[in-house]
Design an enzyme around this catalytic site. Sequence first.
Site, PDB file in Angstrom:
ATOM      1  NE  ARG A  58     -28.259  49.663 -26.618  1.00 39.07           N
ATOM      2  CZ  ARG A  58     -29.320  50.465 -26.495  1.00 39.07           C
ATOM      3  NH1 ARG A  58     -30.260  50.462 -27.410  1.00 39.07           N
ATOM      4  NH2 ARG A  58     -29.436  51.273 -25.473  1.00 39.07           N
ATOM      5  CD  GLU A  95     -37.741  60.978 -17.937  1.00 37.87           C
ATOM      6  OE1 GLU A  95     -38.381  61.982 -18.252  1.00 37.87           O
ATOM      7  OE2 GLU A  95     -37.426  60.079 -18.745  1.00 37.87           O
TER       8      GLU A  95
END
Lengths: 173, 173
Positions: A58, A95
């Site tokens: 993006r 994560e």
Amino acid sequence: MNLIEKIRNVPDFPKAGIQFKDITTLLAEGDAFLHTIDLLAKRYESAGLTKVVGIESRGFIFGAALACKLGIGFVPVRKEGKLPSETIRRAYELEYGEAVVEIHSDALTSSDKVVIIDDLIATGGTLEAACELVDELGADIHEVWCLLELTFLNGRDKLKRWNVRAEIAVDSE
Amino acid sequence: MNLIEKIRNVPDFPKAGIQFKDITTLLAEGDAFLHTIDLLAKRYESAGLTKVVGIESRGFIFGAALACKLGIGFVPVRKEGKLPSETIRRAYELEYGEAVVEIHSDALTSSDKVVIIDDLIATGGTLEAACELVDELGADIHEVWCLLELTFLNGRDKLKRWNVRAEIAVDSE
């Protein structure tokens, strides 16, 4: 124009309990997208930049439009294995597990002055890795710019070595 | 300006025997990148387009810059699992296995007239899938535009239903 109103909240993406900030509604409105790029161009037009660095994917959208507006070159920071020529790389923690970003070794030199563009500051891992890559090539990082910052994730803690600008701060999930 | 001279050949990427066409050298030169976007803008400025559709990831670079230049919205076609809201999807074949692209279900309507932008026509699979997604949403595809076409891969055979423009034809490996 209040850009936050152009961003859609999508509940439970990518997992339950997360309110995902969906920028595609902003991009889809020509006026809002142009307004965002005009903000960026005004912010940087007198900075003497030589290149805009955009982070996949993006960051490519805002970064490429800005580079075009300023009339300067665009340099992509990409995910592992996507850039065809010689690269330098940085791994960073996710994560679960890790990810790698790369930049072409000859994409920037010590003569360059850049902004690094992404859509979002979350935990700051990708941006930190991208900044370190640009530092390693010797270019001057004028600023790091993101449209959104999820301040409750404290991503800025990883980015203290650089100037960071987020257009919109989001302070709760 | 001869754009093909701005593109770097990288031998043996992504595998032995392939001469990869590296567009990052074009992007890095402000004049060449601007020239490319100016070509695009001139081609489409009178077409009455309402949106530019860009295909992840390199289609985002040219597509977003074009949308900004034309002052219209940008719609991403993304890889599987990246778009947060409701999507429609198409699978297509790769050399080994398959891939999926998606578009938000509400990204386009039958009132829209678009160009679909990517960097490269190779086997045509991704572009065909993207065009089918836009067709399914009822939008009018004015044209499909790519910077490069590897004509020896015959990707156009899959794209006969649409108008296709490639700026540069590459006719051998």
